[in-house]
Design a protein around this motif. Structure first.
Motif, PDB file in Angstrom:
ATOM      1  N   LEU A  67     -14.500 -63.143  41.146  1.00 12.50           N
ATOM      2  CA  LEU A  67     -15.849 -62.960  41.879  1.00 12.50           C
ATOM      3  C   LEU A  67     -15.687 -63.883  42.763  1.00 12.50           C
ATOM      4  CD1 LEU A  67     -17.940 -62.333  38.692  1.00 12.50           C
ATOM      5  CD2 LEU A  67     -17.587 -60.592  40.610  1.00 12.50           C
ATOM      6  N   ASP A  68     -16.349 -63.656  44.127  1.00 10.44           N
ATOM      7  CA  ASP A  68     -16.713 -64.771  44.911  1.00 10.44           C
ATOM      8  C   ASP A  68     -18.096 -65.151  44.539  1.00 10.44           C
ATOM      9  OD1 ASP A  68     -18.751 -63.409  47.176  1.00 10.44           O
ATOM     10  OD2 ASP A  68     -17.256 -61.755  46.684  1.00 10.44           O
ATOM     11  N   GLU A  69     -18.241 -66.320  44.962  1.00  6.11           N
ATOM     12  CA  GLU A  69     -19.694 -67.058  44.871  1.00  6.11           C
ATOM     13  C   GLU A  69     -20.824 -66.442  45.294  1.00  6.11           C
ATOM     14  OE1 GLU A  69     -20.876 -71.717  44.546  1.00  6.11           O
ATOM     15  OE2 GLU A  69     -20.242 -70.948  46.683  1.00  6.11           O
ATOM     16  N   GLY A  70     -20.666 -65.881  46.909  1.00  9.04           N
ATOM     17  CA  GLY A  70     -21.704 -64.820  47.477  1.00  9.04           C
ATOM     18  C   GLY A  70     -22.255 -63.855  46.661  1.00  9.04           C
ATOM     19  N   HIS A  71     -21.053 -63.178  46.165  1.00  8.32           N
ATOM     20  CA  HIS A  71     -21.602 -61.985  44.982  1.00  8.32           C
ATOM     21  C   HIS A  71     -22.326 -62.646  43.941  1.00  8.32           C
ATOM     22  CE1 HIS A  71     -21.154 -58.390  42.715  1.00  8.32           C
ATOM     23  NE2 HIS A  71     -20.434 -58.928  41.812  1.00  8.32           N
ATOM     24  N   ILE A  72     -22.059 -63.360  43.182  1.00  2.56           N
ATOM     25  CA  ILE A  72     -22.629 -64.013  41.955  1.00  2.56           C
ATOM     26  C   ILE A  72     -23.923 -64.396  42.647  1.00  2.56           C
ATOM     27  CG2 ILE A  72     -22.681 -65.802  40.239  1.00  2.56           C
ATOM     28  CD1 ILE A  72     -19.748 -65.723  40.438  1.00  2.56           C
ATOM     29  N   ARG A  73     -24.219 -65.122  43.650  1.00  3.02           N
ATOM     30  CA  ARG A  73     -25.320 -65.628  44.022  1.00  3.02           C
ATOM     31  C   ARG A  73     -26.361 -64.519  44.230  1.00  3.02           C
ATOM     32  NH1 ARG A  73     -23.730 -67.573  48.407  1.00  3.02           N
ATOM     33  NH2 ARG A  73     -23.459 -69.802  47.754  1.00  3.02           N
ATOM     34  N   LYS A  74     -25.973 -63.318  44.847  1.00  6.46           N
ATOM     35  CA  LYS A  74     -26.663 -62.280  45.036  1.00  6.46           C
ATOM     36  C   LYS A  74     -27.231 -61.659  43.676  1.00  6.46           C
ATOM     37  CE  LYS A  74     -27.562 -61.635  49.653  1.00  6.46           C
ATOM     38  NZ  LYS A  74     -28.653 -61.637  50.002  1.00  6.46           N
ATOM     39  N   ILE A  75     -26.315 -61.406  42.977  1.00 12.12           N
ATOM     40  CA  ILE A  75     -26.701 -60.884  41.770  1.00 12.12           C
ATOM     41  C   ILE A  75     -27.715 -61.710  40.966  1.00 12.12           C
ATOM     42  CG2 ILE A  75     -26.032 -60.430  39.285  1.00 12.12           C
ATOM     43  CD1 ILE A  75     -23.395 -59.294  40.472  1.00 12.12           C
ATOM     44  N   PHE A  76     -27.639 -62.833  40.873  1.00 10.76           N
ATOM     45  CA  PHE A  76     -28.350 -63.886  40.070  1.00 10.76           C
ATOM     46  C   PHE A  76     -29.709 -64.025  41.066  1.00 10.76           C
ATOM     47  CE2 PHE A  76     -25.295 -66.887  38.155  1.00 10.76           C
ATOM     48  CZ  PHE A  76     -24.881 -66.087  37.221  1.00 10.76           C
ATOM     49  N   SER A  77     -29.730 -63.936  42.244  1.00 12.25           N
ATOM     50  CA  SER A  77     -30.948 -63.929  43.098  1.00 12.25           C
ATOM     51  C   SER A  77     -31.790 -62.806  42.927  1.00 12.25           C
ATOM     52  CB  SER A  77     -30.815 -64.145  44.593  1.00 12.25           C
ATOM     53  OG  SER A  77     -30.293 -62.757  45.036  1.00 12.25           O
ATOM     54  N   TYR A  78     -31.541 -61.652  42.460  1.00 19.40           N
ATOM     55  CA  TYR A  78     -32.465 -60.588  42.347  1.00 19.40           C
ATOM     56  C   TYR A  78     -33.036 -60.584  41.030  1.00 19.40           C
ATOM     57  CZ  TYR A  78     -30.488 -58.086  46.580  1.00 19.40           C
ATOM     58  OH  TYR A  78     -30.165 -57.940  47.663  1.00 19.40           O
ATOM     59  N   GLN A  79     -32.307 -61.367  40.117  1.00 18.98           N
ATOM     60  CA  GLN A  79     -32.980 -61.454  38.716  1.00 18.98           C
ATOM     61  C   GLN A  79     -33.823 -62.777  38.722  1.00 18.98           C
ATOM     62  OE1 GLN A  79     -29.810 -61.010  35.436  1.00 18.98           O
ATOM     63  NE2 GLN A  79     -28.609 -61.165  37.141  1.00 18.98           N
ATOM     64  N   VAL A  80     -33.658 -63.794  39.726  1.00 18.37           N
ATOM     65  CA  VAL A  80     -34.637 -64.783  39.990  1.00 18.37           C
ATOM     66  C   VAL A  80     -35.808 -64.282  40.412  1.00 18.37           C
ATOM     67  CG1 VAL A  80     -35.013 -66.782  41.109  1.00 18.37           C
ATOM     68  CG2 VAL A  80     -33.060 -66.632  39.917  1.00 18.37           C
ATOM     69  N   GLU A  81     -35.718 -63.331  41.397  1.00 14.78           N
ATOM     70  CA  GLU A  81     -36.689 -62.949  42.208  1.00 14.78           C
ATOM     71  C   GLU A  81     -37.647 -61.919  41.247  1.00 14.78           C
ATOM     72  OE1 GLU A  81     -37.799 -60.484  46.044  1.00 14.78           O
ATOM     73  OE2 GLU A  81     -35.982 -59.634  44.982  1.00 14.78           O
ATOM     74  N   GLN A  82     -37.060 -61.274  40.365  1.00 18.49           N
ATOM     75  CA  GLN A  82     -37.958 -60.226  39.128  1.00 18.49           C
ATOM     76  C   GLN A  82     -38.776 -61.416  38.351  1.00 18.49           C
ATOM     77  OE1 GLN A  82     -35.861 -58.988  35.923  1.00 18.49           O
ATOM     78  NE2 GLN A  82     -37.205 -57.110  35.680  1.00 18.49           N
ATOM     79  N   TYR A  83     -38.075 -62.528  37.838  1.00 18.30           N
ATOM     80  CA  TYR A  83     -38.622 -63.444  37.009  1.00 18.30           C
ATOM     81  C   TYR A  83     -39.658 -64.110  37.761  1.00 18.30           C
ATOM     82  CZ  TYR A  83     -39.583 -67.556  34.177  1.00 18.30           C
ATOM     83  OH  TYR A  83     -40.170 -68.134  33.435  1.00 18.30           O
ATOM     84  N   PHE A  84     -39.790 -64.527  39.153  1.00 17.97           N
ATOM     85  CA  PHE A  84     -40.978 -64.922  40.063  1.00 17.97           C
ATOM     86  C   PHE A  84     -42.125 -63.998  40.143  1.00 17.97           C
ATOM     87  CE2 PHE A  84     -43.205 -65.011  43.898  1.00 17.97           C
ATOM     88  CZ  PHE A  84     -43.830 -66.218  43.743  1.00 17.97           C
ATOM     89  N   TYR A  85     -41.763 -62.854  40.154  1.00 19.87           N
ATOM     90  CA  TYR A  85     -42.825 -61.747  40.486  1.00 19.87           C
ATOM     91  C   TYR A  85     -43.443 -61.287  39.140  1.00 19.87           C
ATOM     92  CZ  TYR A  85     -42.107 -60.631  45.445  1.00 19.87           C
ATOM     93  OH  TYR A  85     -42.195 -60.805  46.619  1.00 19.87           O
ATOM     94  N   THR A  86     -42.701 -61.370  38.011  1.00 17.99           N
ATOM     95  CA  THR A  86     -43.088 -61.122  36.888  1.00 17.99           C
ATOM     96  C   THR A  86     -44.079 -62.295  36.155  1.00 17.99           C
ATOM     97  OG1 THR A  86     -41.277 -59.561  36.449  1.00 17.99           O
ATOM     98  CG2 THR A  86     -42.573 -60.156  34.364  1.00 17.99           C
ATOM     99  N   TYR A  87     -43.445 -63.601  35.978  1.00 13.65           N
ATOM    100  CA  TYR A  87     -44.046 -64.459  35.598  1.00 13.65           C
ATOM    101  C   TYR A  87     -44.731 -65.447  36.076  1.00 13.65           C
ATOM    102  CZ  TYR A  87     -41.129 -62.416  31.781  1.00 13.65           C
ATOM    103  OH  TYR A  87     -40.712 -61.778  30.806  1.00 13.65           O
ATOM    104  N   LEU A  88     -44.499 -65.952  37.432  1.00 10.17           N
ATOM    105  CA  LEU A  88     -45.192 -66.858  38.175  1.00 10.17           C
ATOM    106  C   LEU A  88     -45.923 -66.570  39.297  1.00 10.17           C
ATOM    107  CD1 LEU A  88     -41.977 -69.383  38.941  1.00 10.17           C
ATOM    108  CD2 LEU A  88     -43.638 -69.308  37.005  1.00 10.17           C
ATOM    109  N   ALA A  89     -45.813 -65.428  40.071  1.00 10.20           N
ATOM    110  CA  ALA A  89     -46.737 -64.922  41.124  1.00 10.20           C
ATOM    111  C   ALA A  89     -48.094 -64.556  40.559  1.00 10.20           C
ATOM    112  CB  ALA A  89     -46.132 -63.818  41.684  1.00 10.20           C
ATOM    113  N   PRO A  90     -48.208 -64.005  39.354  1.00 10.96           N
ATOM    114  CA  PRO A  90     -49.459 -63.647  38.667  1.00 10.96           C
ATOM    115  C   PRO A  90     -50.396 -64.952  38.603  1.00 10.96           C
ATOM    116  CG  PRO A  90     -47.970 -62.492  37.577  1.00 10.96           C
ATOM    117  CD  PRO A  90     -47.077 -63.448  38.254  1.00 10.96           C
ATOM    118  N   GLN A  91     -49.851 -66.053  38.597  1.00  8.18           N
ATOM    119  CA  GLN A  91     -50.460 -67.203  38.251  1.00  8.18           C
ATOM    120  C   GLN A  91     -51.246 -67.650  39.552  1.00  8.18           C
ATOM    121  OE1 GLN A  91     -48.737 -70.309  35.846  1.00  8.18           O
ATOM    122  NE2 GLN A  91     -47.052 -68.742  35.153  1.00  8.18           N
TER     123      GLN A  91
END
Length: 405
Positions: free
Chosen positions: A73-97
């Motif tokens: 697995l290249d770092e760019g691929h892992i970064r992308k997979i993590f990034s979408y999960q991070v984005e979901q966390y932000f929109y779900t838990y932080l943005a509503p505040q």
């Protein structure tokens, strides 16, 4: 490649959880490297029959990439997979505040599942274009009104989360991609994923391959300027700047940063006097000036930064000019008002200059775009400043001692 029935199926389930029925689902954009789609969907209420237009972000990385062998697995691929999960966390838990005046999309429903080692993420969101109908263009300049609106949004966003720094740090759990993967042996972060421990995607810990390439580039002036160690094997300038921006020395000024600030990641009102940012894949801890460094280079008209934009191509070095200072002061003043915290102007400028050095290191190793000549001239001026060099060395060494102790 994701099938239309698969995408519609996930959208249908998410809408049903909110008492809505899917009427139509049309892809309007493909995500990077075929990792998913942005879709416009039409849904109606099961109770009232009233229909509405929504956006649906569907992420399902190619199955051929899904395995648990870190070496394949290249770092760019892992970064992308993590990034979408991070984005979901932000929109779900932080943005509503956040208050409404710091405009972001609202997430109505989301899902993050794993099957056969592959992650699938879906988010149903309101359509920002209802209130912000003008899209920023790719690698395009904003107009002056939009620049000031973007600065206002960033100062509000950074100031809001700076005053809630402890909450941000509790949420910041995702380490650099390969480091996190090696520790957990999975690309699944889970429903409580969190955000990046270091916001943005350009920091040196994740860009070693590009940095090593810059070291070997004999044709680039920045190879020696950034990569060569000082006397007696001292740390290189690039390492000093990057290390400082990740150190305990900046903890008091850390906030939540967007991580990828540019024109194509925002919408504006027709007048351009208000903006809404999106694409929070690289949201995490950092200094607000790191967001500004990319904005100023990639999306701010050069005439707003310098007294004579026609002279920039021939300028070797460039001190901060009135336009740049005016924009920085506007941001700085609102940042302090929003946060209720004090950020000394001199220290703020030193952090700003360090962010410019770090940002140019990435561009020099990856590729240039935007106000390149302005950025290079500014950084030459910074590196020629003996006072800045002495400060960054001292600050880095102090942070290293703190870390060891």
């Amino acid at each position: 490649m994701q099938s239309q029935p698969e995408i519609r199926g996930v959208a249908t389930e998410l809408l049903a959880s909110k008492g809505l029925r899917l009427i139509s689902c049309n892809s309007v954009q493909t995500l990077w490297a075929g990792y998913g789609h942005i879709c416009q969907i039409k849904a109606c209420s099961n109770n009232t029959g009233v229909s509405q237009s929504l956006m649906f972000k569907y992420v399902s990385p190619p199955s051929s990439k899904s395995n648990k062998n870190v070496r394949s697995l290249d770092e760019g691929h892992i970064r992308k997979i993590f990034s979408y999960q991070v984005e979901q966390y932000f929109y779900t838990y932080l943005a509503p505040q956040m208050p409404n005046k710091i405009a972001v999309a609202s997430c109505l429903a989301s899902v993050n599942t794993t099957a056969k080692g592959a992650n699938t993420i879906g988010m149903v969101m309101n359509d920002l274009r209802d209130s912000f109908p003008v899209a920023g263009e790719k690698r395009a300049e904003l107009n002056e009104t939009q620049v000031h609106a973007a600065l206002k949004w960033l100062a509000g966003f950074h100031g809001f989360w700076w005053s809630r720094a402890d909450e941000v740090r509790r949420a910041a759990r995702v380490r650099p991609p390969l480091e996190h993967f090696k520790q957990h042996k999975s690309t699944e972060l889970g429903p409580q994923a969190g955000i990046w421990l270091k916001g943005g995607y350009t920091y040196l810990a994740t860009r070693r391959k590009e940095y090593d390439g810059l070291k070997m580039d004999e044709d680039s002036e920045w190879s020696s300027a950034f990569c060569e160690p000082g006397g007696s094997g001292e740390t290189s300038v690039a390492e000093l700047a990057a290390g400082f921006l990740c150190s305990s020395a900046v903890r008091e000024y850390q906030t939540l940063i967007h991580g990828d600030v540019k024109s194509e990641n925002l919408f504006t009102t027709i007048k351009g006097d208000a903006v809404a940012f999106f694409d929070f894949q690289y949201v995490g801890l950092g200094l607000g000036v790191c967001d500004l460094a990319k904005l100023f280079t990639c999306s701010v008209p050069l005439r707003m930064l310098v007294d004579d934009d026609e002279a920039i191509p021939t300028a070797s070095t460039l001190e901060m000019q009135q336009g740049e200072e005016t924009l920085l002061r506007k941001y700085h003043d609102q940042l302090q008002r929003t946060s209720g915290k004090r950020y000394g102007w001199s220290l703020f400028l030193t952090h700003w200059e360090t962010a410019l050095v770090d940002w140019l290191r990435f561009q020099a190793s990856w590729g240039f775009w935007g106000n390149t000549e302005w950025l290079e001239a500014r950084v030459r001026s910074i590196l020629d400043d003996a006072q800045w060099l002495a400060w960054i060395k001292s600050a880095y060494e102090a942070s290293e001692r703190d870390w060891r102790n």
